[in-house]
Design an enzyme around this catalytic site. Structure first.
Site, mmCIF file in Angstrom:
data_model
loop_
_atom_site.group_PDB
_atom_site.id
_atom_site.type_symbol
_atom_site.label_atom_id
_atom_site.label_comp_id
_atom_site.label_asym_id
_atom_site.label_seq_id
_atom_site.Cartn_x
_atom_site.Cartn_y
_atom_site.Cartn_z
ATOM 1 N N ASP A 140 -23.689 12.867 74.486
ATOM 2 C CA ASP A 140 -22.874 13.928 75.087
ATOM 3 C C ASP A 140 -23.638 15.243 74.959
ATOM 4 O OD1 ASP A 140 -22.483 14.759 72.490
ATOM 5 O OD2 ASP A 140 -20.370 14.180 72.404
ATOM 6 N N HIS A 153 -30.572 6.671 66.902
ATOM 7 C CA HIS A 153 -30.875 7.658 65.863
ATOM 8 C C HIS A 153 -31.027 6.925 64.525
ATOM 9 C CE1 HIS A 153 -31.022 11.577 64.011
ATOM 10 N NE2 HIS A 153 -30.209 11.117 63.081
ATOM 11 N N ASN A 185 -28.518 6.707 73.125
ATOM 12 C CA ASN A 185 -29.606 7.183 72.262
ATOM 13 C C ASN A 185 -29.584 6.356 70.978
ATOM 14 O OD1 ASN A 185 -31.691 8.944 71.271
ATOM 15 N ND2 ASN A 185 -30.137 9.944 69.986
ATOM 16 N N MET A 217 -37.744 13.213 72.675
ATOM 17 C CA MET A 217 -37.610 14.335 71.750
ATOM 18 C C MET A 217 -37.194 15.635 72.434
ATOM 19 S SD MET A 217 -38.173 12.704 69.055
ATOM 20 C CE MET A 217 -38.315 13.956 67.786
ATOM 21 N N ARG A 218 -36.327 15.526 73.430
ATOM 22 C CA ARG A 218 -35.791 16.741 74.060
ATOM 23 C C ARG A 218 -34.277 16.607 74.192
ATOM 24 N NH1 ARG A 218 -38.779 20.420 76.934
ATOM 25 N NH2 ARG A 218 -37.274 20.693 78.603
ATOM 26 N N ASP A 236 -26.895 14.275 68.779
ATOM 27 C CA ASP A 236 -26.576 13.109 67.944
ATOM 28 C C ASP A 236 -25.074 13.000 67.675
ATOM 29 O OD1 ASP A 236 -29.315 12.554 67.831
ATOM 30 O OD2 ASP A 236 -29.588 13.753 66.025
ATOM 31 N N GLU A 275 -33.419 -0.974 64.011
ATOM 32 C CA GLU A 275 -33.338 -0.286 65.305
ATOM 33 C C GLU A 275 -33.716 -1.230 66.438
ATOM 34 O OE1 GLU A 275 -35.069 3.652 65.736
ATOM 35 O OE2 GLU A 275 -35.217 3.837 63.565
HETATM 36 C C1 GRF Z 1 -36.935 6.091 66.237
HETATM 37 O O1 GRF Z 1 -36.843 6.163 64.835
HETATM 38 C C2 GRF Z 1 -35.643 6.503 66.876
HETATM 39 O O2 GRF Z 1 -34.514 6.162 66.110
HETATM 40 C C3 GRF Z 1 -35.774 7.997 66.943
HETATM 41 O O3 GRF Z 1 -37.119 8.223 67.261
HETATM 42 C C4 GRF Z 1 -37.907 7.127 66.795
HETATM 43 C C5 GRF Z 1 -38.652 6.617 67.978
HETATM 44 O O4 GRF Z 1 -39.539 5.589 67.642
HETATM 45 N N1 GRF Z 1 -34.863 8.549 67.912
HETATM 46 P P1 GRF Z 1 -40.253 4.750 68.774
HETATM 47 O O5 GRF Z 1 -40.975 5.747 69.687
HETATM 48 O O6 GRF Z 1 -39.191 3.986 69.516
HETATM 49 O O7 GRF Z 1 -41.208 3.856 68.063
#
Ligand code: GRF
Length: 204
Positions: free
Chosen positions: A145, A113, A111, A94-95, A149, A178
């Site tokens: 980059d 998303h 990454n 988250m940075r 996102d 994901e």
């Molecule tokens: C996921 O939804 C990912 O897409 C986003 O942050 C969330 C992380 O979830 N970037 P986790 O920590 O992998 O469970």
């Protein structure tokens, strides 16, 4: 002799379910040719970091603690280089990365998303998508980059939005995808069969 395994460096800040899906896929032989060299969190109390250590992986906390972004990033870059990481995977990290970080690993940072980019970048993407009223949602694995996102898309997966969904049920459906998408994207990048061509990621 078989080729050496590519070394992944995972960066996370929280739960770590994407990291665990990657680790499981490697352990089960579904994602071949790579190993997790190190898991780094900017939060010492991230559950994902505990999970990494429980699995016997190198789990490292590098807290930002009010430091400048470039300085914090420099420490992470050094740690990734110590572990000879070939590919950096942001998994709920988250940075924002500094330009120096991006330059240190050109086309070597991924990454994930939880939206179909370029729709709904930033925080709470699933909630943004649900509130907007989309009928198809999904996730995107992309190169990182300098912009949030924004980098070239490696792979996307879609899910339907169902009539009785709320943001929570939609998020859960996206998360399942994901967990498949990240490993597939890593395999695609490590295969060496694709290249970046403008905005496209195409067969080389
Ligand atoms: C996921 O939804 C990912 O897409 C986003 O942050 C969330 C992380 O979830 N970037 P986790 O920590 O992998 O469970």
């Amino acid at each position: 002799m078989s080729a050496p395994l590519s070394r992944l460096g995972i960066l996370l800040s929280g739960r770590g379910s994407n990291f665990l899906a990657i680790a499981d896929n490697i352990a089960q032989g579904k994602l071949k040719g790579c190993e997790i060299a190190v898991v780094i969190s900017n939060k010492a109390d991230a559950p994902g970091l505990d999970a990494a250590r429980e699995r016997g992986l190198n789990g490292v906390a590098i807290e930002a603690r009010g430091r400048k972004r470039a300085e914090h990033d420099a420490e992470i870059i050094a740690r990734l280089q110590d572990h000879k990481v070939d590919l950096v995977c942001l998994a709920g990290y988250m940075r924002l990365l500094s330009p120096e970080f991006v330059l240190a690993f050109p086309e070597r940072i991924l990454n994930i998303h939880p939206s179909l980019l370029p729709a709904f970048p930033g925080l709470d993407a699933q909630e943004q998508a649900f509130t907007y009223g989309v009928q198809v949602a999904g996730c995107t694995v992309h190169f990182v980059d300098e912009r949030l996102d924004h980098g070239v898309i490696v792979l996307q997966k879609t899910v339907p939005v169902l009539e009785d969904d709320d943001a929570h049920t939609l998020s859960a459906r996206i998360l399942e995808q994901e967990h498949l998408a990240y490993s597939e994207a890593i395999a695609r990048v490590l295969s060496g069969e694709y290249k970046v061509s403008g905005r496209q990621y195409v067969k080389a």
